[in-house]
Scaffold this motif. Structure first.
Motif, PDB file in Angstrom:
ATOM      1  N   MET B   1       1.209  -0.987   0.625  1.00  0.00           N
ATOM      2  CA  MET B   1       0.211  -0.338   0.122  1.00  0.00           C
ATOM      3  C   MET B   1       0.988   0.782  -0.108  1.00  0.00           C
ATOM      4  SD  MET B   1      -2.806   0.568   2.632  1.00  0.00           S
ATOM      5  CE  MET B   1      -3.624  -0.197   1.924  1.00  0.00           C
ATOM      6  N   THR B   2       0.406   2.499  -0.396  1.00  0.00           N
ATOM      7  CA  THR B   2       1.259   3.486  -0.731  1.00  0.00           C
ATOM      8  C   THR B   2       1.248   4.110   0.377  1.00  0.00           C
ATOM      9  OG1 THR B   2      -0.847   4.802  -1.836  1.00  0.00           O
ATOM     10  CG2 THR B   2       1.231   3.771  -3.782  1.00  0.00           C
ATOM     11  N   ALA B  71      -3.912   2.179 -12.368  1.00  0.00           N
ATOM     12  CA  ALA B  71      -3.817   1.210 -11.416  1.00  0.00           C
ATOM     13  C   ALA B  71      -4.766   0.727 -10.443  1.00  0.00           C
ATOM     14  CB  ALA B  71      -2.876   1.501 -10.488  1.00  0.00           C
ATOM     15  N   ALA B  72      -4.527  -0.012  -9.567  1.00  0.00           N
ATOM     16  CA  ALA B  72      -6.048  -0.956  -8.479  1.00  0.00           C
ATOM     17  C   ALA B  72      -5.538   0.227  -7.398  1.00  0.00           C
ATOM     18  CB  ALA B  72      -5.530  -2.364  -8.577  1.00  0.00           C
ATOM     19  N   PRO B  73      -6.747   0.949  -7.278  1.00  0.00           N
ATOM     20  CA  PRO B  73      -6.902   1.455  -5.307  1.00  0.00           C
ATOM     21  C   PRO B  73      -6.993   0.751  -4.851  1.00  0.00           C
ATOM     22  CG  PRO B  73      -9.365   0.670  -6.000  1.00  0.00           C
ATOM     23  CD  PRO B  73      -7.927  -0.009  -7.860  1.00  0.00           C
ATOM     24  N   LYS B  98      -5.027  -7.238  -6.574  1.00  0.00           N
ATOM     25  CA  LYS B  98      -4.736  -8.136  -5.842  1.00  0.00           C
ATOM     26  C   LYS B  98      -4.506  -7.563  -3.936  1.00  0.00           C
ATOM     27  CE  LYS B  98      -1.068 -11.011  -4.962  1.00  0.00           C
ATOM     28  NZ  LYS B  98       0.333 -11.060  -3.438  1.00  0.00           N
ATOM     29  N   ASN B  99      -4.032  -6.633  -4.182  1.00  0.00           N
ATOM     30  CA  ASN B  99      -4.184  -6.000  -2.376  1.00  0.00           C
ATOM     31  C   ASN B  99      -5.404  -4.760  -1.988  1.00  0.00           C
ATOM     32  OD1 ASN B  99      -2.188  -6.892  -1.737  1.00  0.00           O
ATOM     33  ND2 ASN B  99      -0.981  -6.096  -3.042  1.00  0.00           N
ATOM     34  N   THR B 100      -6.332  -5.058  -3.045  1.00  0.00           N
ATOM     35  CA  THR B 100      -7.646  -3.663  -2.589  1.00  0.00           C
ATOM     36  C   THR B 100      -8.313  -4.204  -1.800  1.00  0.00           C
ATOM     37  OG1 THR B 100      -7.334  -2.940  -5.307  1.00  0.00           O
ATOM     38  CG2 THR B 100      -9.188  -2.798  -4.089  1.00  0.00           C
ATOM     39  N   THR B 101      -8.876  -3.256  -1.214  1.00  0.00           N
ATOM     40  CA  THR B 101      -9.678  -3.835   0.276  1.00  0.00           C
ATOM     41  C   THR B 101     -10.959  -3.107  -0.860  1.00  0.00           C
ATOM     42  OG1 THR B 101      -8.077  -3.694   2.429  1.00  0.00           O
ATOM     43  CG2 THR B 101     -10.190  -3.488   2.272  1.00  0.00           C
TER      44      THR B 101
END
Lengths: 308, 308
Positions: B1-2, B71-73, B98-101
């Motif tokens: 996560m950024t 990009a995926a959020p 893959k890491n999107t909540t």
């Protein structure tokens, strides 16, 4: 009673003018009391188109609401709707003689009691009409189909007045079923009406097939019918166990059909909610029969309708 | 996560644009996917009037339905209505990394399952919004009152994503209640919503006091609430016994109130019938809990609504 029976129709709408026409045809003197359509009917009588032929007729007298009669009739046909704000016992008072037989041709359940209580000495004939008829314009009525009556005294029996009326109606060409237990007949009709009519109003005037074919629709309608049958039984009028099983395919066979309450609703006329459903729920409460499906529909309609 | 969380709001109507505004205010990158209002929002962003002050904002990116993301959020806020014909799992697919909540801010019961089943590896945050907010014109939103969230993971727990989101929303000035059992919270809200919302539609958009004050109205509403509580209990979420007793005076204290489903109905928008009521009746059936009052209302509405 005179040789030629005298009849007064109070509430000569579609139903009243149709059955008045038949009694006129059978040779009676028939007068009417009108609230609306007075001018038109005074001048031109009723125009009634019917598969039975032309049933147009001119009443012997046309009274307005509030007029005084010349003489009390032998038979007073009360054909007004059973709705809040219409005091039927008061409505017939000026026209009731000592020997007048009160004849109700009205829908619903437990609608006789207030008249029986008010006029205990007068014979009371209770009729269910199976008919498709509507008022199309002032003084104009379209009879589409059916017309048979189920008749009996309230609360039970079948007296000489019923006999005489049966003869007159049959002479005019319609079928009359004689019943010793008219209340049971009202319950039987109510199984269909209490299930379909108020629900169709909640569904904004839906027809029978739309209602039956919705997801869960047939199950709900069966449940409503079963609740009415349980109340009828508790009230002393057990109905045949297979009535629901017969009603459903019978209804489907009619095709998409908008019942009279749906039509009343769609035409902004008041609906006979208590006569068709409220009285059933009230009797259920007296006998402590649970009617959750019926109750939900009744209360939802009361929430919609400002009660008067 | 950024470091700076990236957020994508799918379904940026009144609810989505409000909570998007809060996350923007808290420092996130916030983009939106729109079906309608694309032109207006691209050019002028959202204008949001609010008792919290001016919440107007310009999204970092405005996507159309069907666009491909850069990009995926980190967080995908799903705020569309839960109605037939809207496949929410398909709707979010292009945007899910893959890491999107996945964060649901939506009304109703059992509305998470299809998303949990479709995206089992993604964290799923379920939120109930207590808010009065409406879209008044393209890109324009009026926030009238409230705004607090109840938040938790579906089906249970409260993970680090919930923690982080809670912090962001609180920073922006709203209350967040953290729940380890969000499904229980949905049941609690459903006791009110399943009783009042669909019935108000059957009553053509009646307000709460009209419904409560009709003859038999309060009894019916209590019965509906009790049925929902019985289903919740059978489903493993017993609610406090006095919830009904608190809900009724609480509702009266609000004055005459038109709920969101009544407003949807009155404005010809689709209603969330299954999310609010259909799923309750389906779960009742699984557990063989009798819900005749709820069922009557559900089926009557299905008879009215052509299902899609």
């Amino acid at each position: 009673m005179t040789q030629t029976p005298s009849v007064l129709v109070v509430g000569a709408g579609a139903i009243g003018s149709f059955y008045g026409a038949l009694l006129k045809k059978a040779g009676c003197h028939v007068s009417v009391v009108l609230r609306s359509d007075y001018e038109v009917v005074s001048q031109s009588g009723f125009e009634i188109s019917s598969p039975m032929g032309n049933l147009s007729w001119q009443p012997d007298r046309v009274y307005r609401d509030g007029d005084r009669p010349d003489a009390a009739p032998d038979y007073l046909l009360l054909c007004v709707k059973v709705i809040p704000g219409v005091d039927r016992a008061a409505l017939v008072r000026p026209w009731m003689g000592k020997n007048t037989t009160l004849v109700l041709i009205e829908n619903g359940l437990d609608i006789e009691r207030e008249l029986a209580d008010t006029y205990p000495a007068n014979p009371l004939v209770s009729c269910l009409a199976f008919i498709a008829v509507s008022r199309t314009a002032p003084g104009q009525v379209s009879h589409q189909a059916y017309g048979q009556l189920v008749m009996g005294n309230f609360p039970k029996g079948f007296d000489s007045h019923c006999e005489r009326l049966t003869g007159l109606f049959r002479e005019a060409g319609i079928k009359v079923d004689q019943s010793q237990a008219i209340v049971g007949e009202r319950w039987r009709k109510c199984v269909w009406n209490a299930a379909f009519n108020p629900l169709s109003v909640l569904c904004n005037g839906a027809d029978t097939l739309t209602m039956l074919d919705a997801e869960g629709g047939e199950v709900l309608i069966r449940n409503l019918m079963r609740e009415v049958m349980a109340v009828a039984k508790a009230d002393g009028y057990p109905l045949p166990e297979d009535l629901v099983e017969k009603n459903i395919p019978g209804t489907r066979a009619m095709g998409a059909y908008k019942n009279s309450m749906a039509l009343d609703y769609l035409n902004d006329r008041p609906i006979e909610l208590d006569a068709i459903l409220g009285n059933v729920v009230a009797i259920a409460r007296q006998h402590q029969v649970a009617v959750p499906h019926l109750e939900t529909i009744l209360v939802a309609l009361r929430m919609r309708q400002p009660s008067s």
